[in-house]
Scaffold this motif. Structure first.
Motif, PDB file in Angstrom:
ATOM      1  N   PRO A  29       0.843  -1.197   0.000  1.00 38.39           N
ATOM      2  CA  PRO A  29       0.000   0.000   0.000  1.00 38.39           C
ATOM      3  C   PRO A  29       0.882   1.253   0.000  1.00 38.39           C
ATOM      4  O   PRO A  29       2.022   1.218   0.448  1.00 38.39           O
ATOM      5  CB  PRO A  29      -0.789  -0.117   1.300  1.00 38.39           C
ATOM      6  N   PRO A  30       0.363   2.358  -0.505  1.00 37.86           N
ATOM      7  CA  PRO A  30       1.149   3.597  -0.510  1.00 37.86           C
ATOM      8  C   PRO A  30       1.409   4.060   0.929  1.00 37.86           C
ATOM      9  O   PRO A  30       0.633   3.771   1.837  1.00 37.86           O
ATOM     10  CB  PRO A  30       0.261   4.595  -1.262  1.00 37.86           C
ATOM     11  N   ALA A  31       2.486   4.763   1.121  1.00 33.71           N
ATOM     12  CA  ALA A  31       2.869   5.250   2.449  1.00 33.71           C
ATOM     13  C   ALA A  31       1.839   6.264   2.930  1.00 33.71           C
ATOM     14  O   ALA A  31       1.377   7.120   2.177  1.00 33.71           O
ATOM     15  CB  ALA A  31       4.239   5.887   2.392  1.00 33.71           C
ATOM     16  N   THR A  32       1.470   6.176   4.201  1.00 30.18           N
ATOM     17  CA  THR A  32       0.497   7.119   4.762  1.00 30.18           C
ATOM     18  C   THR A  32       1.220   8.392   5.196  1.00 30.18           C
ATOM     19  O   THR A  32       2.343   8.353   5.681  1.00 30.18           O
ATOM     20  CB  THR A  32      -0.214   6.505   5.989  1.00 30.18           C
ATOM     21  N   VAL A  33       0.540   9.498   5.021  1.00 29.34           N
ATOM     22  CA  VAL A  33       1.120  10.796   5.364  1.00 29.34           C
ATOM     23  C   VAL A  33       0.783  11.094   6.816  1.00 29.34           C
ATOM     24  O   VAL A  33      -0.379  11.040   7.225  1.00 29.34           O
ATOM     25  CB  VAL A  33       0.560  11.902   4.445  1.00 29.34           C
ATOM     26  N   VAL A  34       1.795  11.403   7.610  1.00 29.92           N
ATOM     27  CA  VAL A  34       1.593  11.737   9.021  1.00 29.92           C
ATOM     28  C   VAL A  34       1.824  13.231   9.176  1.00 29.92           C
ATOM     29  O   VAL A  34       2.895  13.741   8.846  1.00 29.92           O
ATOM     30  CB  VAL A  34       2.592  10.951   9.915  1.00 29.92           C
ATOM     31  N   THR A  35       0.800  13.907   9.666  1.00 29.86           N
ATOM     32  CA  THR A  35       0.945  15.350   9.862  1.00 29.86           C
ATOM     33  C   THR A  35       1.580  15.604  11.222  1.00 29.86           C
ATOM     34  O   THR A  35       1.234  14.975  12.213  1.00 29.86           O
ATOM     35  CB  THR A  35      -0.423  16.047   9.799  1.00 29.86           C
ATOM     36  N   VAL A  36       2.501  16.517  11.258  1.00 31.60           N
ATOM     37  CA  VAL A  36       3.205  16.874  12.484  1.00 31.60           C
ATOM     38  C   VAL A  36       2.544  18.121  13.049  1.00 31.60           C
ATOM     39  O   VAL A  36       2.343  19.102  12.327  1.00 31.60           O
ATOM     40  CB  VAL A  36       4.702  17.141  12.187  1.00 31.60           C
ATOM     41  N   PRO A  37       2.189  18.115  14.360  1.00 30.68           N
ATOM     42  CA  PRO A  37       1.532  19.295  14.917  1.00 30.68           C
ATOM     43  C   PRO A  37       2.478  20.487  14.963  1.00 30.68           C
ATOM     44  O   PRO A  37       3.691  20.344  15.063  1.00 30.68           O
ATOM     45  CB  PRO A  37       1.140  18.847  16.331  1.00 30.68           C
ATOM     46  N   GLY A  38       1.895  21.648  14.914  1.00 34.51           N
ATOM     47  CA  GLY A  38       2.677  22.886  14.942  1.00 34.51           C
ATOM     48  C   GLY A  38       3.061  23.268  16.364  1.00 34.51           C
ATOM     49  O   GLY A  38       2.885  22.491  17.298  1.00 34.51           O
TER      50      GLY A  38
END
Length: 94
Positions: A29-38
């Protein structure tokens, strides 16, 4: 003898055919994007004081204390003068 050669040839053909295995394709599966908090924001206002708790229940009654020590012995009595003590005799048997 005819049949044993034919049987041997058939067994060899089945054995070689069983070894021919098709490669298995695995799809990743494609790599999942992890959002980093500000960065953190400013602190909020202080909250209000909480309510007073309820009073606890009464404790259990304590155990009974130990018995006290024996008191001091009294002084011997004074001898009597002319006092007479009469001791009654035993009752007659019936």
């Amino acid at each position: 003898m005819k049949y044993s050669i034919i049987l041997s040839a058939a067994l060899i053909a089945l054995t070689v055919a069983a070894c021919d295995k098709k490669p298995t394709v695995v799809n990743t599966p494609p790599a999942t994007v992890v959002t980093v908090p500000g960065p953190t924001g400013p602190a909020g206002a202080t909250g209000s004081t909480g309510a007073t708790g309820s009073t606890g229940s009464s404790g259990a009654t304590g155990a009974t204390g130990s018995t006290g020590t024996t008191g001091a012995t009294g002084e011997p009595g004074k001898t009597g003068g002319d006092t007479v003590v009469v001791v009654p005799g035993q009752a007659p048997a019936r």
